[in-house]
Design a protein around this motif. Structure first.
Motif, PDB file in Angstrom:
ATOM      1  N   ALA A  50      -1.624   3.075   7.034  1.00 55.73           N
ATOM      2  CA  ALA A  50      -0.736   1.950   6.737  1.00 55.73           C
ATOM      3  C   ALA A  50       0.615   2.119   7.431  1.00 55.73           C
ATOM      4  CB  ALA A  50      -0.541   1.822   5.230  1.00 55.73           C
ATOM      5  N   LEU A  51       1.104   3.345   7.491  1.00 56.53           N
ATOM      6  CA  LEU A  51       2.374   3.601   8.177  1.00 56.53           C
ATOM      7  C   LEU A  51       2.293   3.241   9.655  1.00 56.53           C
ATOM      8  CD1 LEU A  51       3.813   6.998   6.848  1.00 56.53           C
ATOM      9  CD2 LEU A  51       5.044   4.823   7.017  1.00 56.53           C
ATOM     10  N   GLU A  52       1.211   3.680  10.306  1.00 60.23           N
ATOM     11  CA  GLU A  52       1.066   3.411  11.734  1.00 60.23           C
ATOM     12  C   GLU A  52       0.918   1.921  12.006  1.00 60.23           C
ATOM     13  OE1 GLU A  52      -0.970   6.154  14.741  1.00 60.23           O
ATOM     14  OE2 GLU A  52      -2.481   4.602  14.369  1.00 60.23           O
ATOM     15  N   LEU A  53       0.122   1.253  11.162  1.00 63.63           N
ATOM     16  CA  LEU A  53      -0.073  -0.183  11.348  1.00 63.63           C
ATOM     17  C   LEU A  53       1.217  -0.963  11.089  1.00 63.63           C
ATOM     18  CD1 LEU A  53      -3.567  -0.467   9.654  1.00 63.63           C
ATOM     19  CD2 LEU A  53      -3.065  -1.017  12.048  1.00 63.63           C
ATOM     20  N   ARG A  54       1.963  -0.545  10.072  1.00 69.27           N
ATOM     21  CA  ARG A  54       3.222  -1.240   9.809  1.00 69.27           C
ATOM     22  C   ARG A  54       4.215  -1.009  10.945  1.00 69.27           C
ATOM     23  NH1 ARG A  54       6.909  -0.167   4.494  1.00 69.27           N
ATOM     24  NH2 ARG A  54       7.413   1.733   5.693  1.00 69.27           N
ATOM     25  N   GLY A  55       4.269   0.236  11.435  1.00 68.99           N
ATOM     26  CA  GLY A  55       5.152   0.518  12.558  1.00 68.99           C
ATOM     27  C   GLY A  55       4.795  -0.309  13.776  1.00 68.99           C
ATOM     28  N   PHE A  56       3.492  -0.478  14.011  1.00 70.35           N
ATOM     29  CA  PHE A  56       3.023  -1.282  15.137  1.00 70.35           C
ATOM     30  C   PHE A  56       3.478  -2.731  14.994  1.00 70.35           C
ATOM     31  CE2 PHE A  56      -0.346  -3.962  17.008  1.00 70.35           C
ATOM     32  CZ  PHE A  56      -0.296  -3.522  18.325  1.00 70.35           C
ATOM     33  N   ILE A  57       3.375  -3.287  13.778  1.00 73.48           N
ATOM     34  CA  ILE A  57       3.803  -4.676  13.554  1.00 73.48           C
ATOM     35  C   ILE A  57       5.319  -4.797  13.682  1.00 73.48           C
ATOM     36  CG2 ILE A  57       3.861  -6.583  11.905  1.00 73.48           C
ATOM     37  CD1 ILE A  57       1.109  -6.007  13.092  1.00 73.48           C
ATOM     38  N   TYR A  58       6.056  -3.809  13.148  1.00 68.93           N
ATOM     39  CA  TYR A  58       7.520  -3.834  13.307  1.00 68.93           C
ATOM     40  C   TYR A  58       7.891  -3.900  14.786  1.00 68.93           C
ATOM     41  CZ  TYR A  58       8.915  -2.798   8.440  1.00 68.93           C
ATOM     42  OH  TYR A  58       9.173  -2.860   7.096  1.00 68.93           O
TER      43      TYR A  58
ATOM     44  N   ILE B 120       0.840  -1.203   0.000  1.00 63.97           N
ATOM     45  CA  ILE B 120       0.000   0.000   0.000  1.00 63.97           C
ATOM     46  C   ILE B 120       0.873   1.251   0.000  1.00 63.97           C
ATOM     47  CG2 ILE B 120      -1.646   1.335   1.384  1.00 63.97           C
ATOM     48  CD1 ILE B 120      -2.704  -1.458   2.383  1.00 63.97           C
ATOM     49  N   LEU B 121       1.910   1.248   0.832  1.00 62.61           N
ATOM     50  CA  LEU B 121       2.778   2.424   0.956  1.00 62.61           C
ATOM     51  C   LEU B 121       3.636   2.652  -0.284  1.00 62.61           C
ATOM     52  CD1 LEU B 121       3.741   1.887   4.681  1.00 62.61           C
ATOM     53  CD2 LEU B 121       2.534   3.882   3.755  1.00 62.61           C
ATOM     54  N   LYS B 122       3.892   1.597  -1.018  1.00 63.89           N
ATOM     55  CA  LYS B 122       4.641   1.758  -2.268  1.00 63.89           C
ATOM     56  C   LYS B 122       3.885   2.663  -3.226  1.00 63.89           C
ATOM     57  CE  LYS B 122       6.891  -0.928  -5.926  1.00 63.89           C
ATOM     58  NZ  LYS B 122       7.165  -2.297  -6.450  1.00 63.89           N
ATOM     59  N   GLN B 123       2.566   2.567  -3.199  1.00 66.20           N
ATOM     60  CA  GLN B 123       1.736   3.393  -4.075  1.00 66.20           C
ATOM     61  C   GLN B 123       1.288   4.686  -3.403  1.00 66.20           C
ATOM     62  OE1 GLN B 123      -1.255   1.049  -6.424  1.00 66.20           O
ATOM     63  NE2 GLN B 123      -0.456  -0.640  -5.211  1.00 66.20           N
ATOM     64  N   GLU B 124       1.107   4.635  -2.098  1.00 62.79           N
ATOM     65  CA  GLU B 124       0.667   5.825  -1.351  1.00 62.79           C
ATOM     66  C   GLU B 124       1.597   6.033  -0.160  1.00 62.79           C
ATOM     67  OE1 GLU B 124      -3.418   5.538  -0.203  1.00 62.79           O
ATOM     68  OE2 GLU B 124      -4.162   5.774  -2.253  1.00 62.79           O
ATOM     69  N   PRO B 125       2.772   6.631  -0.398  1.00 63.71           N
ATOM     70  CA  PRO B 125       3.742   6.803   0.696  1.00 63.71           C
ATOM     71  C   PRO B 125       3.193   7.605   1.875  1.00 63.71           C
ATOM     72  CG  PRO B 125       4.754   7.249  -1.436  1.00 63.71           C
ATOM     73  CD  PRO B 125       3.290   7.123  -1.688  1.00 63.71           C
ATOM     74  N   ALA B 126       2.180   8.427   1.620  1.00 62.30           N
ATOM     75  CA  ALA B 126       1.608   9.244   2.692  1.00 62.30           C
ATOM     76  C   ALA B 126       0.327   8.634   3.260  1.00 62.30           C
ATOM     77  CB  ALA B 126       1.327  10.656   2.181  1.00 62.30           C
ATOM     78  N   ASN B 127       0.183   7.319   3.129  1.00 57.89           N
ATOM     79  CA  ASN B 127      -0.969   6.648   3.732  1.00 57.89           C
ATOM     80  C   ASN B 127      -0.638   6.402   5.206  1.00 57.89           C
ATOM     81  OD1 ASN B 127      -2.893   4.627   4.599  1.00 57.89           O
ATOM     82  ND2 ASN B 127      -3.376   4.324   2.437  1.00 57.89           N
ATOM     83  N   TYR B 128      -1.076   7.314   6.062  1.00 61.16           N
ATOM     84  CA  TYR B 128      -0.640   7.300   7.460  1.00 61.16           C
ATOM     85  C   TYR B 128      -1.240   6.142   8.254  1.00 61.16           C
ATOM     86  CZ  TYR B 128       1.046  11.819   6.004  1.00 61.16           C
ATOM     87  OH  TYR B 128       1.692  12.805   5.316  1.00 61.16           O
TER      88      TYR B 128
END
Length: 384
Positions: free
Chosen positions: A306-314, A296-304
């Motif tokens: 997805a960013l927050e959810l990915r950070g949470f999983i990391y 998702i972020l590859k296409q929408e780098p500013a999708n916050y």
């Protein structure tokens, strides 16, 4: 003197004949390249003829513009296609084929009023033809003038009730959008029966399947999506819809299998990645969740989200550096501060795990100031 004039005439005649032969040779090559799907080269051959010829017979010019137009259609150069059509008409070409091409170019360029005008003239020439009415209906459909679209699709169908599947499909889609599902099914039934054995039949099956789903006739919907896939393995929608239905039925593996096939065909469909992520969350598959959010972020780098959810999983995977990078992107973004309250809390939790208590507490205090009450509990537990 007569001999000199005769010699000049012969030289001129031979020169013109040579030019004509060169033209014919390049034009033949252009059509060969079109047949071989080398459309760019075909266009270039036509450009060479036009650039190197001072004067050409009208019929020859029309042939060249037609060949170039054919190549440009396949290259999606619709503005240039329009110009070629206009040149042919300026040369006296009044054929129905050329006017159809002109209407087509206007339609692809979004010049719907111009397209309607072209096709209306064609309908006036022969009111028994079905194609112009279909094209007018489609232009009105793109303009979202639904009543007019219905009118002209119906006129097209009345002029040719058989072998007019595309008109049935288009009108059926309008019925479906207006929730007139029974009428939609009747139209899709007609399209399917007329397209028997055709690869285009798969779209009609998909459209009818979508209607059956809305009517909660799930078995019929799945059967239509299966039929569509059997006919066309490169259509995204039936895989997507099957995945969605299987997910609702809690058949996770079947849902994922269909979603994966859908994204293999079209990796730009963000809704599919979101749907997959919900299943992977239920399965507890964190690596696949990272894959979905990253896609998702590859296409929408500013999708916050997805960013927050990915950070949470990391952070759960112990990749604290990557987690903080994702949270930093949100915190440094030009968005409302109140939208960052949870991100500050999440980053604070990561800092705690890194034994950076002071930075953690700063983030918790910031989260509280933005309205995050849960962060206050963390302050009470770990901050002095």
């Amino acid at each position: 003197m007569k001999n000199i004039l005769l010699s000049l005439f012969i030289i001129g005649f031979l020169f013109c004949s040579c030019k004509e032969e060169v033209k014919e040779d390049l034009l033949t090559k252009a059509w060969e390249e079109i047949n071989n799907k080398n459309y760019q080269q075909a266009e270039e051959y036509c450009n060479q003829i036009l650039a190197s010829s001072d004067t050409l017979h009208v019929d020859s010019l029309r042939e060249i513009y037609l060949a170039r137009h054919s190549a440009r259609v396949m290259l999606d150069k619709w503005q240039l296609c329009l110009e070629d059509c206009q040149k042919m008409i300026e040369l006296g070409d009044t054929s129905i084929d050329t006017k159809n091409m002109l209407g087509q170019a206007h339609s692809f360029l979004g010049n719907y009023d111009d397209a309607i005008q072209v096709y209306q003239k064609l309908a006036n020439i022969d009111s028994e033809k079905f194609e112009p009415y279909f094209q007018i209906g489609d232009a009105y459909r793109m303009k979202r003038e639904v009543d007019s679209a219905y009118k002209y699709f119906t006129m097209s169908i009345e002029n040719k009730p058989l072998k007019n599947a595309l008109a049935y499909n288009r009108r059926g889609r309008l019925y479906s959008e207006d929730k007139l599902y029974k009428k939609a099914i009747v139209d899709f039934d007609s399209a399917i029966s007329q397209l028997e054995g055709s690869e285009h039949q798969c779209l009609a099956y998909t459209l009818r399947g979508e209607v059956y789903y809305q009517l909660e006739e799930i078995d019929k919907a799945l059967r239509d999506f299966d039929n569509s896939i059997e006919l066309c393995q490169d259509l995204v929608s039936p895989y997507y819809h099957r995945g969605f239905i299987y997910a609702q039925q809690n058949q996770k593996n079947e849902a994922l299998e269909n979603y994966k096939k859908a994204v293999d065909l079209d990796s730009t469909r963000l809704d599919i990645y979101w749907n997959m992520s919900r299943i992977y969350k239920k399965l507890g598959n964190k690596q696949e969740l990272i894959y979905c959010y990253s896609a998702i972020l590859k296409q929408e780098p500013a999708n916050y989200s997805a960013l927050e959810l990915r950070g949470f999983i990391y952070s759960h995977l112990g990749d604290y550096e990557s987690a903080i990078k994702d949270f930093d992107k949100i915190i440094n973004a030009d968005i409302e501060e109140t939208d960052k309250d949870q991100t500050y809390e999440l980053r604070g939790i990561v800092y705690l795990r890194l034994d950076k208590d002071e930075q953690a507490c700063n983030d918790f205090h910031k989260a509280v100031s933005l309205g995050n009450k849960e962060a206050q509990r963390r302050i009470n537990l770990v901050c002095k």
